[in-house]
Structure formats: structure tokens, C-alpha cells
Design a protein around this motif. Structure first.
Motif, PDB file in Angstrom:
ATOM      1  N   MET A   1       0.842  -1.195   0.000  1.00 60.53           N
ATOM      2  CA  MET A   1       0.000   0.000   0.000  1.00 60.53           C
ATOM      3  C   MET A   1       0.881   1.250   0.000  1.00 60.53           C
ATOM      4  SD  MET A   1      -2.886  -1.212   2.790  1.00 60.53           S
ATOM      5  CE  MET A   1      -3.862   0.264   2.517  1.00 60.53           C
ATOM      6  N   PHE A   2       0.631   2.138  -0.992  1.00 58.87           N
ATOM      7  CA  PHE A   2       1.319   3.426  -1.084  1.00 58.87           C
ATOM      8  C   PHE A   2       0.418   4.522  -0.502  1.00 58.87           C
ATOM      9  CE2 PHE A   2       3.199   0.674  -4.198  1.00 58.87           C
ATOM     10  CZ  PHE A   2       4.555   0.984  -4.169  1.00 58.87           C
ATOM     11  N   ALA A   3       0.976   5.724  -0.360  1.00 58.49           N
ATOM     12  CA  ALA A   3       0.245   6.832   0.263  1.00 58.49           C
ATOM     13  C   ALA A   3      -1.124   7.079  -0.377  1.00 58.49           C
ATOM     14  CB  ALA A   3       1.098   8.098   0.239  1.00 58.49           C
ATOM     15  N   PRO A   4      -1.258   7.118  -1.714  1.00 61.06           N
ATOM     16  CA  PRO A   4      -2.582   7.352  -2.300  1.00 61.06           C
ATOM     17  C   PRO A   4      -3.597   6.281  -1.900  1.00 61.06           C
ATOM     18  CG  PRO A   4      -0.864   7.695  -3.936  1.00 61.06           C
ATOM     19  CD  PRO A   4      -0.194   7.083  -2.758  1.00 61.06           C
ATOM     20  N   MET A   5      -3.125   5.045  -1.751  1.00 57.69           N
ATOM     21  CA  MET A   5      -4.039   3.966  -1.370  1.00 57.69           C
ATOM     22  C   MET A   5      -4.524   4.163   0.066  1.00 57.69           C
ATOM     23  SD  MET A   5      -3.426  -0.104  -1.929  1.00 57.69           S
ATOM     24  CE  MET A   5      -4.800  -1.262  -1.830  1.00 57.69           C
ATOM     25  N   PHE A   6      -3.631   4.618   0.953  1.00 51.67           N
ATOM     26  CA  PHE A   6      -4.051   4.899   2.320  1.00 51.67           C
ATOM     27  C   PHE A   6      -5.089   6.023   2.339  1.00 51.67           C
ATOM     28  CE2 PHE A   6      -0.058   2.750   3.640  1.00 51.67           C
ATOM     29  CZ  PHE A   6      -0.612   1.855   4.543  1.00 51.67           C
ATOM     30  N   SER A   7      -4.900   7.028   1.480  1.00 50.87           N
ATOM     31  CA  SER A   7      -5.885   8.116   1.402  1.00 50.87           C
ATOM     32  C   SER A   7      -7.243   7.581   0.962  1.00 50.87           C
ATOM     33  CB  SER A   7      -5.402   9.195   0.426  1.00 50.87           C
ATOM     34  OG  SER A   7      -4.214   9.803   0.889  1.00 50.87           O
ATOM     35  N   ASP A   8      -7.227   6.656  -0.010  1.00 50.77           N
ATOM     36  CA  ASP A   8      -8.490   6.056  -0.462  1.00 50.77           C
ATOM     37  C   ASP A   8      -9.163   5.269   0.667  1.00 50.77           C
ATOM     38  OD1 ASP A   8      -8.034   7.101  -2.964  1.00 50.77           O
ATOM     39  OD2 ASP A   8      -7.183   5.249  -3.794  1.00 50.77           O
ATOM     40  N   VAL A   9      -8.349   4.521   1.416  1.00 50.08           N
ATOM     41  CA  VAL A   9      -8.894   3.725   2.521  1.00 50.08           C
ATOM     42  C   VAL A   9      -9.543   4.641   3.553  1.00 50.08           C
ATOM     43  CG1 VAL A   9      -8.227   2.304   4.505  1.00 50.08           C
ATOM     44  CG2 VAL A   9      -7.374   1.732   2.233  1.00 50.08           C
ATOM     45  N   VAL A  10      -8.891   5.750   3.875  1.00 42.87           N
ATOM     46  CA  VAL A  10      -9.438   6.684   4.868  1.00 42.87           C
ATOM     47  C   VAL A  10     -10.731   7.307   4.354  1.00 42.87           C
ATOM     48  CG1 VAL A  10      -9.043   8.856   6.076  1.00 42.87           C
ATOM     49  CG2 VAL A  10      -7.228   7.141   5.965  1.00 42.87           C
ATOM     50  N   ASN A  11     -10.767   7.676   3.084  1.00 44.06           N
ATOM     51  CA  ASN A  11     -11.989   8.265   2.529  1.00 44.06           C
ATOM     52  C   ASN A  11     -13.153   7.277   2.587  1.00 44.06           C
ATOM     53  OD1 ASN A  11     -11.212  10.936   1.813  1.00 44.06           O
ATOM     54  ND2 ASN A  11     -10.021  10.122   0.109  1.00 44.06           N
ATOM     55  N   LEU A  12     -12.872   6.006   2.328  1.00 42.72           N
ATOM     56  CA  LEU A  12     -13.913   4.982   2.458  1.00 42.72           C
ATOM     57  C   LEU A  12     -14.366   4.862   3.912  1.00 42.72           C
ATOM     58  CD1 LEU A  12     -12.486   2.202   0.101  1.00 42.72           C
ATOM     59  CD2 LEU A  12     -14.525   3.608  -0.293  1.00 42.72           C
ATOM     60  N   ALA A  13     -13.410   4.949   4.836  1.00 48.21           N
ATOM     61  CA  ALA A  13     -13.742   4.870   6.265  1.00 48.21           C
ATOM     62  C   ALA A  13     -14.611   6.062   6.675  1.00 48.21           C
ATOM     63  CB  ALA A  13     -12.471   4.823   7.104  1.00 48.21           C
ATOM     64  N   LEU A  14     -14.303   7.238   6.129  1.00 47.66           N
ATOM     65  CA  LEU A  14     -15.122   8.413   6.430  1.00 47.66           C
ATOM     66  C   LEU A  14     -16.555   8.201   5.952  1.00 47.66           C
ATOM     67  CD1 LEU A  14     -12.597  11.248   5.453  1.00 47.66           C
ATOM     68  CD2 LEU A  14     -13.362  10.660   7.759  1.00 47.66           C
ATOM     69  N   GLY A  15     -16.705   7.553   4.797  1.00 42.17           N
ATOM     70  CA  GLY A  15     -18.043   7.234   4.312  1.00 42.17           C
ATOM     71  C   GLY A  15     -18.756   6.244   5.218  1.00 42.17           C
ATOM     72  N   ASP A  16     -17.984   5.291   5.807  1.00 42.06           N
ATOM     73  CA  ASP A  16     -18.598   4.329   6.729  1.00 42.06           C
ATOM     74  C   ASP A  16     -19.130   5.021   7.987  1.00 42.06           C
ATOM     75  OD1 ASP A  16     -17.932   2.283   5.005  1.00 42.06           O
ATOM     76  OD2 ASP A  16     -16.040   1.820   6.029  1.00 42.06           O
ATOM     77  N   VAL A  17     -18.398   6.030   8.465  1.00 40.59           N
ATOM     78  CA  VAL A  17     -18.844   6.740   9.665  1.00 40.59           C
ATOM     79  C   VAL A  17     -20.116   7.529   9.366  1.00 40.59           C
ATOM     80  CG1 VAL A  17     -18.213   8.504  11.366  1.00 40.59           C
ATOM     81  CG2 VAL A  17     -16.502   6.846  10.582  1.00 40.59           C
ATOM     82  N   GLY A  18     -20.196   8.068   8.164  1.00 40.75           N
ATOM     83  CA  GLY A  18     -21.444   8.651   7.690  1.00 40.75           C
ATOM     84  C   GLY A  18     -21.758  10.033   8.209  1.00 40.75           C
ATOM     85  N   ALA A  19     -23.059  10.239   8.492  1.00 42.79           N
ATOM     86  CA  ALA A  19     -23.572  11.577   8.771  1.00 42.79           C
ATOM     87  C   ALA A  19     -23.008  12.184  10.042  1.00 42.79           C
ATOM     88  CB  ALA A  19     -25.096  11.532   8.862  1.00 42.79           C
ATOM     89  N   GLY A  20     -22.446  11.371  10.925  1.00 44.77           N
ATOM     90  CA  GLY A  20     -21.889  11.902  12.158  1.00 44.77           C
ATOM     91  C   GLY A  20     -20.779  12.904  11.920  1.00 44.77           C
ATOM     92  N   LEU A  21     -20.185  12.856  10.722  1.00 41.91           N
ATOM     93  CA  LEU A  21     -19.072  13.756  10.410  1.00 41.91           C
ATOM     94  C   LEU A  21     -19.512  15.060   9.750  1.00 41.91           C
ATOM     95  CD1 LEU A  21     -16.438  11.227   9.042  1.00 41.91           C
ATOM     96  CD2 LEU A  21     -16.182  12.655  11.063  1.00 41.91           C
ATOM     97  N   ARG A  22     -20.769  15.186   9.440  1.00 44.59           N
ATOM     98  CA  ARG A  22     -21.181  16.336   8.638  1.00 44.59           C
ATOM     99  C   ARG A  22     -21.018  17.655   9.396  1.00 44.59           C
ATOM    100  NH1 ARG A  22     -27.760  15.649   8.273  1.00 44.59           N
ATOM    101  NH2 ARG A  22     -28.203  15.733  10.517  1.00 44.59           N
ATOM    102  N   ASP A  23     -21.046  17.626  10.730  1.00 44.87           N
ATOM    103  CA  ASP A  23     -20.826  18.854  11.487  1.00 44.87           C
ATOM    104  C   ASP A  23     -19.500  18.807  12.244  1.00 44.87           C
ATOM    105  OD1 ASP A  23     -21.532  16.923  13.272  1.00 44.87           O
ATOM    106  OD2 ASP A  23     -23.330  17.942  14.030  1.00 44.87           O
ATOM    107  N   ARG A  24     -18.527  18.024  11.701  1.00 41.48           N
ATOM    108  CA  ARG A  24     -17.166  18.003  12.236  1.00 41.48           C
ATOM    109  C   ARG A  24     -16.215  18.504  11.151  1.00 41.48           C
ATOM    110  NH1 ARG A  24     -20.475  16.106  15.381  1.00 41.48           N
ATOM    111  NH2 ARG A  24     -20.046  14.758  17.185  1.00 41.48           N
TER     112      ARG A  24
END
Length: 380
Positions: free
Chosen positions: A221-244
Motif C-alpha cells: 500500500m502506497f500513500a494514495p491507497m491509504f488516502s483512499d482507505v481513509v476516505n472509504l472509512a469516512l463514508g462508513d462513519v457517515g452523517a456523524g461527520l457532517r458537522d465536524r
């Protein structure tokens, strides 16, 4: 009536006085006499002595050393100790005697007493080991039952929970026909349903990892792949992040690391969800990475309430959580337990630093992957 708790000493000698003298010196023991080797072997089948005192002059058709070997070879005499009196001490010790002495004298009772004490200690330890083994067997059985129950429960829950989530999403897509107050309730229902699904999956995977039954699908895994993984994780957390306020910092020059993208996605999702749990609207969540020596170091930090110091030591244990949370929702603690097991299975480590009123930072490391070869570099 004889006391079954009294130790038993069997004196094998042609002279019965040896048994009487020993009985007088050891009043707390039951001393019995047998007159020849054949009677010795027969009597030890009738009862199990704690100690045998065998005189080398005992009438026998076979050598006393052979009689000793026969006694030592019997399972029912495992805890019986043998004192040999007279004869070739070295040869008799080799044959299986525990102690040997030239003659029965004033020191003999002390030798017998020492062997009786040794027998008592051995039997105590054996009984204790047997009880512990019984408890271990029962615990292992209970563990298997819990594993089977957890597996069945999670699999039975996943399908209906996923179906509920899907139905909620279908309803939420028709925004024009749903009043705002009802849409907010539907959004909360979907978040709680997703949270329930995460709890169930984390519980199952923690049990799998503890049992060594989950295997990683490692990739470079290279840096761009880690960024993709984090973005997917942010989607998993969902609406709780909309006001963070979420900030990502993944430098492009990071060396590659070996990891399972799907498992790491869930690690990030759990840590980000934990940050949301401890922050209020407008709070900040910083997610970053840096290279330190032969590892990549990832952080998920928030500026929330912080975690009390007394909660930190057990924070990664299953069914443990901080007693002070802003959302008020009960949690199993399985999310952080999953993170710890997952990172350790990757060969890294995870820890937390927190200060009340300032915020919390979770940090975990991953070992770097092997250096890329020239052919691979040319392809890149």
C-alpha cells in the motif's frame, strides 16, 4: 476403625520387629508388615502404601532390584515412595529407590517421615493440577459455546440489519415527499442501524482474531491507497461527520507498507467514529501519517472532551469503554478491541494519549514493506 487420612507405611522384611519398631517411632502412621517379595507384590495390589520400606535381605525369588522395577512400573503406585535398607545402595537407587540407607537405625523414622511429606506434597499438587485441568476444560467448553453463540447471533443479525438499512436508504432517497422532521428521524434511524451492524461485525471479528482464525489479505500500500482507505472509512462513519471539521494529511513521499486495505479501513472507521463520539458539533478530527524509521505512523486526533486517565489502561479491552462520553450511547468497546488485535496482527502497535478538555490522539504503526525493486520502479 482405621483413619483413612493416616499415611500408610509397608515394611517388607523377614523380621517383623522392623515394622514394630517403626510403628513405635511413627505413631501417626499405619505401619504394616509383609514377610517376602511375593507378599509385597500381592499386598501392594490390595492397598496403596504411601511409603514402602524394603530390606535388601527380604526373601525373594528374583533380585530386589527387579522387584523395585516392577513396583515402579505400576501406574497405581505412581505416588508411592520407596526406602531401601541394606544391600548395594547405588544399584538399588538406579532400580527405582527414592532413598537408601545401610541399616534400620535411629535415623530411619526421619527418612520415612521425609518421604511421607514428599508424598503428601506430590498428591496435593497432583490434586490441584487435576482441579485446574477440570476448570480449564470447563472454561474451554464455555469459550467454544460462546464462540458458536456469537457466530450464530452475528450471522442471524447481519441480514435483517442490512435489510433495514437498505429500506431506510430507499425511503430517504425520496426527499421531496418526506417532511424535514421525519427525514431527520430516518437519518438517525439509519445511523443507529449502521452502528448496530458495526457492533455485530466487530464482535465476530474480535472473536475470530482472538482464536487466530482471521487471516489478513496483505497488499503493498502506497500513500494514495491509504488516502483512499481513509476516505472509504469516512463514508462508513457517515452523517456523524457532517458537522465536524475533518483534516487529512498524507504526504505523497511515504514509503509503502504491507496491509489489508479492508481491515485497515475498519480500523480507521472505528477510530474516527470514536473521535466523533467524544466531540461536539464543530469539533475537529485530524487524520495523518508520517514515516518514522522502519514504520509508518498513523494518527487520528480530536479536540473533544478527552478520556479520563483511569479509563486509559483498559480502553482496548473488549466490553470496556470510557465512562465519560458526550453521546450517551452504550458501547461494547469491541471497536477499539478490534483495532488493537488488527494492528498487532499486522505487526504494529497502537496506543492512545488523552488530556481532559484538550482532546485525544490514537496512534498506530505499520511496518514498512520491502524496498521496491528497479523493475517495479521503472513500471511506476
Amino acid at each position: 476403625m482405621s483413619d483413612p487420612q493416616r499415611p500408610t507405611v509397608l515394611v517388607a522384611s523377614a523380621d517383623e520387629r522392623h515394622a514394630r519398631d517403626l510403628q513405635a517411632a511413627l505413631p501417626d502412621a499405619r505401619v504394616r508388615h509383609t514377610a517376602d517379595a511375593e507378599s509385597l507384590l500381592r499386598d501392594t495390589h490390595a492397598f496403596t502404601p504411601d511409603v514402602t520400606v524394603i530390606h535388601a535381605s527380604l526373601p525373594s525369588r528374583v533380585p530386589i532390584a527387579e522387584v523395585l522395577r516392577m513396583l515402579r512400573g505400576r501406574d497405581d503406585l505412581t505416588h508411592t515412595h520407596h526406602l531401601l535398607i541394606g544391600g548395594n545402595a547405588a544399584a538399588l537407587m538406579t532400580a527405582g529407590a527414592d532413598l537408601a540407607t545401610p541399616a534400620q537405625d535411629a535415623s530411619t523414622p526421619a527418612l520415612v517421615y521425609a518421604l511421607l511429606r514428599r508424598v503428601r506434597q506430590t498428591r496435593h499438587l497432583t490434586d490441584r493440577a487435576a482441579k485446574l485441568q477440570t476448570q480449564l476444560t470447563a472454561a474451554e467448553h464455555d469459550e467454544r459455546v460462546r464462540d458458536q453463540l456469537t457466530h450464530m447471533l452475528v450471522h442471524d443479525l447481519k441480514n435483517p440489519i442490512s435489510a433495514v438499512m437498505g429500506l431506510l436508504e430507499v425511503v430517504m432517497e425520496d426527499e421531496g415527499r418526506i417532511p424535514d422532521d421525519l427525514a431527520e428521524l430516518l437519518r438517525l434511524a439509519r445511523e443507529e442501524t449502521q452502528h448496530l451492524l458495526h457492533l455485530a461485525v466487530n464482535m465476530l471479528d474480535v472473536r475470530k482474531m482472538q482464536a487466530g482464525k482471521m487471516h489478513l489479505d496483505r497488499q503493498t500500500m502506497f500513500a494514495p491507497m491509504f488516502s483512499d482507505v481513509v476516505n472509504l472509512a469516512l463514508g462508513d462513519v457517515g452523517a456523524g461527520l457532517r458537522d465536524r471539521r475533518v483534516n487529512l494529511n498524507f504526504p505523497l513521499g511515504l514509503s509503502p507498507a504491507h496491509g489489508d486495505p479492508e481491515i485497515l479501513r475498519r480500523v480507521f472507521a472505528n477510530l474516527i467514529s470514536n473521535a466523533v463520539k467524544h466531540t461536539t458539533a464543530g469539533g475537529r478530527v485530524d487524520i495523518g501519517a508520517r514515516q518514522t524509521g522502519d514504520t509508518l505512523e498513523f494518527t487520528v486526533a480530536d479536540d473533544g472532551e478527552g478520556i479520563p486517565a483511569e479509563d486509559l489502561p483498559n480502553l482496548f479491552a473488549a466490553f470496556e469503554q470510557s465512562r465519560l462520553t458526550l453521546h450517551g450511547r452504550f458501547d461494547t468497546g469491541m471497536g477499539l478491541a478490534f483495532c488493537k488485535l488488527a494492528i498487532e496482527q499486522h505487526g504494529g502497535r497502537i496506543w492512545v494519549e488523552s488530556e481532559r478538555g484538550v482532546g485525544t490522539t490514537f496512534t498506530f504503526t505499520l511496518p514498512l514493506g520491502p524496498e521496491e525493486d528497479d523493475d517495479f520502479a521503472e513500471l511506476v
